[in-house]
Design a protein around this motif. Structure first.
Motif, PDB file in Angstrom:
ATOM      1  N   UNK A  31       1.959  -1.171   2.405  1.00  0.00           N
ATOM      2  CA  UNK A  31       1.255  -0.346   3.531  1.00  0.00           C
ATOM      3  C   UNK A  31       0.702   1.076   4.011  1.00  0.00           C
ATOM      4  N   UNK A  32      -0.598   1.173   4.630  1.00  0.00           N
ATOM      5  CA  UNK A  32      -0.638   2.389   4.592  1.00  0.00           C
ATOM      6  C   UNK A  32      -0.008   3.026   5.779  1.00  0.00           C
ATOM      7  N   UNK A  33       0.193   2.160   7.044  1.00  0.00           N
ATOM      8  CA  UNK A  33       0.437   2.108   8.660  1.00  0.00           C
ATOM      9  C   UNK A  33       1.071   0.792   8.958  1.00  0.00           C
ATOM     10  N   UNK A  34       1.846   1.382  10.121  1.00  0.00           N
ATOM     11  CA  UNK A  34       1.468  -0.287  10.703  1.00  0.00           C
ATOM     12  C   UNK A  34       0.623  -1.573  10.832  1.00  0.00           C
ATOM     13  N   UNK A  35      -0.440  -0.488  10.937  1.00  0.00           N
ATOM     14  CA  UNK A  35      -2.006  -1.636  10.812  1.00  0.00           C
ATOM     15  C   UNK A  35      -2.635  -2.244   9.881  1.00  0.00           C
ATOM     16  N   UNK A  36      -2.559  -0.846   8.824  1.00  0.00           N
ATOM     17  CA  UNK A  36      -3.449  -1.715   8.059  1.00  0.00           C
ATOM     18  C   UNK A  36      -2.515  -1.592   6.545  1.00  0.00           C
ATOM     19  N   UNK A  37      -3.109  -2.226   5.437  1.00  0.00           N
ATOM     20  CA  UNK A  37      -2.508  -2.196   4.083  1.00  0.00           C
ATOM     21  C   UNK A  37      -3.568  -2.715   3.217  1.00  0.00           C
ATOM     22  N   UNK A  38      -2.803  -2.675   2.337  1.00  0.00           N
ATOM     23  CA  UNK A  38      -3.642  -3.559   0.350  1.00  0.00           C
ATOM     24  C   UNK A  38      -3.553  -4.237  -0.646  1.00  0.00           C
ATOM     25  N   UNK A  39      -3.838  -5.678  -0.952  1.00  0.00           N
ATOM     26  CA  UNK A  39      -2.607  -6.644  -1.448  1.00  0.00           C
ATOM     27  C   UNK A  39      -3.405  -6.570  -2.308  1.00  0.00           C
ATOM     28  N   UNK A  40      -2.727  -6.728  -3.098  1.00  0.00           N
ATOM     29  CA  UNK A  40      -3.623  -7.650  -4.904  1.00  0.00           C
ATOM     30  C   UNK A  40      -2.800  -9.009  -5.148  1.00  0.00           C
ATOM     31  N   UNK A  41      -2.994 -10.076  -5.826  1.00  0.00           N
ATOM     32  CA  UNK A  41      -2.242 -10.815  -6.052  1.00  0.00           C
ATOM     33  C   UNK A  41      -2.728 -11.535  -7.099  1.00  0.00           C
ATOM     34  N   UNK A  42      -1.737 -12.866  -7.124  1.00  0.00           N
ATOM     35  CA  UNK A  42      -2.322 -13.812  -8.751  1.00  0.00           C
ATOM     36  C   UNK A  42      -1.720 -15.227  -7.539  1.00  0.00           C
ATOM     37  N   UNK A  43      -2.721 -15.956  -7.885  1.00  0.00           N
ATOM     38  CA  UNK A  43      -2.494 -17.574  -7.451  1.00  0.00           C
ATOM     39  C   UNK A  43      -3.012 -19.098  -8.326  1.00  0.00           C
ATOM     40  N   UNK A  44      -1.813 -19.286  -8.438  1.00  0.00           N
ATOM     41  CA  UNK A  44      -2.033 -20.911  -8.722  1.00  0.00           C
ATOM     42  C   UNK A  44      -2.212 -21.780  -7.667  1.00  0.00           C
ATOM     43  N   UNK A  45      -3.733 -22.290  -7.499  1.00  0.00           N
ATOM     44  CA  UNK A  45      -3.792 -23.525  -6.244  1.00  0.00           C
ATOM     45  C   UNK A  45      -4.003 -25.018  -6.713  1.00  0.00           C
ATOM     46  N   UNK A  46      -3.418 -25.133  -7.886  1.00  0.00           N
ATOM     47  CA  UNK A  46      -2.914 -26.321  -7.696  1.00  0.00           C
ATOM     48  C   UNK A  46      -4.400 -27.598  -8.395  1.00  0.00           C
ATOM     49  N   UNK A  47      -4.025 -29.045  -8.833  1.00  0.00           N
ATOM     50  CA  UNK A  47      -4.933 -29.592  -9.202  1.00  0.00           C
ATOM     51  C   UNK A  47      -5.390 -29.858  -8.468  1.00  0.00           C
TER      52      UNK A  47
END
Length: 178
Positions: free
Chosen positions: A40-56
């Motif tokens: 979170x750069x501040x209370x309003x803006x951030x960046x996020x990386x993820x990995x998701x297993x979205x099932x079958x």
């Protein structure tokens, strides 16, 4: 602030299959999970990386059962099952609008790399096919800060996969650092 999180919930796959007849069964819902890290750069803006297993999702049927896929009719010629497994990883921008110091509604938008594996199983044998690509994803949710270093998150995300949508509704736990 940097953070790590883990979440789990329910997925809904848009397979483009409809109109099953006979004993054919289509299941487009499953459970999924994800792990993510962000800043979170501040209370309003951030960046996020993820990995998701979205099932079958799966489609099964017996000889003479039919189904429609992308507007075209197909018929089972023997007992068979098709399974579609989906995974994704990506990076997105998260925009929050804090309410007080504890409640953070947010929206997110980003790009994700997806991979789908389709497996067909029948008495004639097994066939597997993989497809992947890069598309857009977006989401909406809220975070509730429980303590200085912990927060709960609930969100809805939609992942585009070459024109088909994968929906993920999840709840998670964040751990904040720094």
């Amino acid at each position: 602030k940097t953070y790590l999180g883990v979440g789990g919930g329910f997925t809904d796959h848009e397979t483009g299959i409809s109109g099953t007849t006979g004993t054919a069964e289509l299941d487009e819902e499953d459970t999924g999970f994800k792990v993510y890290a962000g800043v979170k750069l501040n209370n309003y803006l951030g960046f996020e990386a993820f990995y998701a297993d979205l099932g079958e999702s799966s489609l099964s049927g017996n000889n003479w059962d039919t189904f429609i896929s992308e507007g075209e009719a197909f018929q089972f010629t023997e007992t068979a099952e098709l399974k579609l497994d989906a995974e994704s990883y990506g990076l997105g921008t998260v925009v929050s609008l804090p309410i007080g110091n504890e409640f953070y509604p947010f929206v997110k938008l980003g790009m994700h790399q997806w991979e789908v594996e389709v497996t067909a199983t029948s008495s004639a044998g097994n066939v597997s096919l993989e497809e992947d690509g890069t598309d857009v994803f977006y989401g909406i949710g809220f975070e509730w800060k429980l303590a200085e270093n912990f927060g709960l998150r609930a969100e809805y995300e939609r992942f585009d996969s070459d024109g088909d949508d994968l929906d993920f509704m999840s709840a998670g736990l964040n751990i904040f650092f720094w």
